[in-house]
Design an enzyme around this catalytic site. Structure first.
Site, PDB file in Angstrom:
ATOM      1  N   HIS A 181       0.869  -1.178   0.000  1.00  0.00           N
ATOM      2  CA  HIS A 181       0.000   0.000   0.000  1.00  0.00           C
ATOM      3  C   HIS A 181       0.904   1.226   0.000  1.00  0.00           C
ATOM      4  O   HIS A 181       2.147   1.083  -0.041  1.00  0.00           O
ATOM      5  CB  HIS A 181      -0.950  -0.032   1.206  1.00  0.00           C
ATOM      6  CG  HIS A 181      -0.248  -0.283   2.521  1.00  0.00           C
ATOM      7  ND1 HIS A 181       0.606   0.632   3.085  1.00  0.00           N
ATOM      8  CD2 HIS A 181      -0.236  -1.359   3.347  1.00  0.00           C
ATOM      9  CE1 HIS A 181       1.082   0.153   4.218  1.00  0.00           C
ATOM     10  NE2 HIS A 181       0.596  -1.074   4.401  1.00  0.00           N
ATOM     11  N   HIS A 233       4.119   1.276   2.094  1.00  0.00           N
ATOM     12  CA  HIS A 233       5.262   0.577   1.490  1.00  0.00           C
ATOM     13  C   HIS A 233       5.875   1.415   0.370  1.00  0.00           C
ATOM     14  O   HIS A 233       7.093   1.517   0.251  1.00  0.00           O
ATOM     15  CB  HIS A 233       4.818  -0.778   0.916  1.00  0.00           C
ATOM     16  CG  HIS A 233       4.293  -1.744   1.944  1.00  0.00           C
ATOM     17  ND1 HIS A 233       2.994  -2.178   1.946  1.00  0.00           N
ATOM     18  CD2 HIS A 233       4.900  -2.370   2.980  1.00  0.00           C
ATOM     19  CE1 HIS A 233       2.813  -3.030   2.941  1.00  0.00           C
ATOM     20  NE2 HIS A 233       3.949  -3.168   3.594  1.00  0.00           N
ATOM     21  N   VAL A 266       2.176   6.911   6.687  1.00  0.00           N
ATOM     22  CA  VAL A 266       1.278   7.319   5.601  1.00  0.00           C
ATOM     23  C   VAL A 266      -0.147   6.943   6.013  1.00  0.00           C
ATOM     24  O   VAL A 266      -0.393   5.811   6.457  1.00  0.00           O
ATOM     25  CB  VAL A 266       1.662   6.636   4.279  1.00  0.00           C
ATOM     26  CG1 VAL A 266       0.701   7.035   3.169  1.00  0.00           C
ATOM     27  CG2 VAL A 266       3.100   6.999   3.898  1.00  0.00           C
ATOM     28  N   SER A 319      -1.608  -3.337   5.821  1.00  0.00           N
ATOM     29  CA  SER A 319      -2.124  -4.476   5.046  1.00  0.00           C
ATOM     30  C   SER A 319      -3.310  -5.102   5.776  1.00  0.00           C
ATOM     31  O   SER A 319      -4.189  -5.697   5.150  1.00  0.00           O
ATOM     32  CB  SER A 319      -1.029  -5.523   4.845  1.00  0.00           C
ATOM     33  OG  SER A 319       0.118  -4.920   4.293  1.00  0.00           O
ATOM     34  N   ASP A 354       5.301   1.250  12.589  1.00  0.00           N
ATOM     35  CA  ASP A 354       5.664   0.194  13.542  1.00  0.00           C
ATOM     36  C   ASP A 354       6.803   0.719  14.417  1.00  0.00           C
ATOM     37  O   ASP A 354       7.956   0.285  14.306  1.00  0.00           O
ATOM     38  CB  ASP A 354       6.072  -1.066  12.784  1.00  0.00           C
ATOM     39  CG  ASP A 354       4.921  -1.606  11.950  1.00  0.00           C
ATOM     40  OD1 ASP A 354       4.091  -2.334  12.498  1.00  0.00           O
ATOM     41  OD2 ASP A 354       4.821  -1.246  10.758  1.00  0.00           O
ATOM     42  N   GLN A 395       7.644   4.479  10.527  1.00  0.00           N
ATOM     43  CA  GLN A 395       7.314   4.912  11.894  1.00  0.00           C
ATOM     44  C   GLN A 395       6.008   4.271  12.363  1.00  0.00           C
ATOM     45  O   GLN A 395       5.734   4.197  13.543  1.00  0.00           O
ATOM     46  CB  GLN A 395       7.219   6.446  11.898  1.00  0.00           C
ATOM     47  CG  GLN A 395       6.743   7.082  13.187  1.00  0.00           C
ATOM     48  CD  GLN A 395       7.693   6.830  14.344  1.00  0.00           C
ATOM     49  OE1 GLN A 395       8.873   6.573  14.146  1.00  0.00           O
ATOM     50  NE2 GLN A 395       7.164   6.883  15.557  1.00  0.00           N
TER      51      GLN A 395
HETATM   52  P1  AMP Z   1       4.858  -4.738   6.732  1.00  0.00           P
HETATM   53  O1  AMP Z   1       4.740  -5.219   5.320  1.00  0.00           O
HETATM   54  O2  AMP Z   1       3.561  -4.432   7.377  1.00  0.00           O
HETATM   55  O3  AMP Z   1       5.756  -5.622   7.558  1.00  0.00           O
HETATM   56  O4  AMP Z   1       5.612  -3.337   6.650  1.00  0.00           O
HETATM   57  C1  AMP Z   1       6.822  -3.187   5.969  1.00  0.00           C
HETATM   58  C2  AMP Z   1       7.396  -1.821   6.295  1.00  0.00           C
HETATM   59  O5  AMP Z   1       6.468  -0.811   5.885  1.00  0.00           O
HETATM   60  C3  AMP Z   1       7.637  -1.600   7.799  1.00  0.00           C
HETATM   61  O6  AMP Z   1       8.851  -0.903   7.999  1.00  0.00           O
HETATM   62  C4  AMP Z   1       6.441  -0.783   8.200  1.00  0.00           C
HETATM   63  O7  AMP Z   1       6.663   0.032   9.324  1.00  0.00           O
HETATM   64  C5  AMP Z   1       6.241   0.067   6.961  1.00  0.00           C
HETATM   65  N1  AMP Z   1       4.859   0.571   6.919  1.00  0.00           N
HETATM   66  C6  AMP Z   1       3.712  -0.151   7.036  1.00  0.00           C
HETATM   67  N2  AMP Z   1       2.638   0.661   7.026  1.00  0.00           N
HETATM   68  C7  AMP Z   1       3.121   1.921   6.914  1.00  0.00           C
HETATM   69  C8  AMP Z   1       2.511   3.211   6.870  1.00  0.00           C
HETATM   70  N3  AMP Z   1       1.192   3.372   6.925  1.00  0.00           N
HETATM   71  N4  AMP Z   1       3.309   4.293   6.760  1.00  0.00           N
HETATM   72  C9  AMP Z   1       4.659   4.159   6.708  1.00  0.00           C
HETATM   73  N5  AMP Z   1       5.295   2.971   6.747  1.00  0.00           N
HETATM   74  C10 AMP Z   1       4.539   1.870   6.855  1.00  0.00           C
END
Ligand code: AMP
Length: 282
Positions: free
Chosen positions: A34, A37, A176, A186, A150, A148
């Site tokens: 999304h 990412h 974001v 996700s 997470d 940020q």
């Molecule tokens: P994930 O696929 O959920 O493990 O996330 C992969 C990376 O994307 C991690 O470093 C998350 O912190 C970052 N991420 C996920 N959602 C957001 C968001 N809404 N805004 C900024 N970074 C994000």
């Protein structure tokens, strides 16, 4: 753009990149891309010669009753998205290759893995620290990009990189959000329409709390109570935690002072959402 599944093949490719003195920007993800990412991919693209994005739904970071099986997997769609963002390589390893029979080694970042999300997800951050260590060793990037969103994960990885002398710089990118304030995730795809309409209350409450603090409120307890009531009164969300912590150490604070983070986790049905806000209080 290439999709590489083999650890050795990726290593060889990146060895060739490094031998040309090109820089590698790395974005670890679990896929189902999304805008959150994409923001990391774009930053990595701007800063580096080569951008590597990993897509790996890491089994060791899910608890026994969590959503590992139903976590959204959409590699074909992700591939198209990543191509559009001019990613060079998607690393898409299998769990069998990442955790071979006889696998024994786990990375435990003590203390800060136990607070906030660590309370209700006891082994989660060991799984995260372990897989990120492996991914750093496989890709040997110059810079790794994290969100940020997470915040605890980012703090844990920063501590791990420092403590274990990993040779990588870390960039934390801003959260974001949807137009209505809901932090992109996700897991938002699990929400019903009603839950989706209610979920922006998380960010609204964080902003409301920030305004209260900036206009002089200093008691964490009263801020936490206010957020709690605001969420209960305006949604069906069940609060897992609401905490005011030092933004760098994640230590809880009673009297609000300095650079702080308010972090929250709220369940809508079975879907657990997290959000946070970081700012300088007075
Ligand atoms: P994930 O696929 O959920 O493990 O996330 C992969 C990376 O994307 C991690 O470093 C998350 O912190 C970052 N991420 C996920 N959602 C957001 C968001 N809404 N805004 C900024 N970074 C994000």
């Amino acid at each position: 753009m290439r999709i590489i599944r083999s650890i050795n093949l990726l290593r060889n490719e990146l060895k060739a990149v490094r031998s040309k003195n090109q820089t590698i920007g790395f974005v670890p993800t679990m896929g189902a891309f999304h805008e959150g990412h994409f923001s990391l991919m774009r930053k990595a693209r701007r800063d580096n010669d080569i951008v590597v994005v990993s897509v790996f739904v890491n089994p060791t970071q899910f608890g026994p009753h969590e959503d590992f099986k139903k976590y959204p997997r959409q590699i074909k769609i992700d591939e198209l998205f990543a191509k559009k963002e001019k990613v060079d390589i998607i690393f898409y390893p299998s769990a069998e290759k990442m955790y071979q029979p006889g696998y024994l080694t786990y990375v435990n970042v003590t203390n800060i893995s136990k607070v906030l999300c660590g309370r209700s997800r006891p082994n989660h951050f060991n799984g995260v620290a372990t897989v990120v260590s492996k991914l750093i060793n496989i890709t040997e990037p110059d810079v790794m990009y994290l969100g940020q969103k997470d915040a605890q994960q980012a703090a844990i990885i920063k501590a791990m990189v420092k403590d274990l002398n990993f040779n990588v710089r870390i960039k934390i990118c801003p959260i974001v959000r949807e137009k209505n304030g809901l932090a992109m995730s996700s897991r938002n795809s699990y929400l019903s329409q009603k839950q989706r309409d209610e979920a922006p209350i998380l960010y609204k409450s964080l902003v409301g709390a920030k305004n209260k603090i900036l206009s002089g409120k200093t008691s964490s307890k009263s801020i936490i109570n206010w957020i709690d009531s605001n969420i209960k009164d305006n949604s069906s969300g069940i609060v897992d935690y609401i905490e005011c912590v030092n933004a760098d150490t994640l230590d809880p604070i009673t009297k609000i002072k300095g650079r702080i983070m308010i972090a929250i986790a709220v369940k809508f049905g079975k879907t657990r959402l997290i959000d946070n806000i970081v700012f300088h209080s007075r």
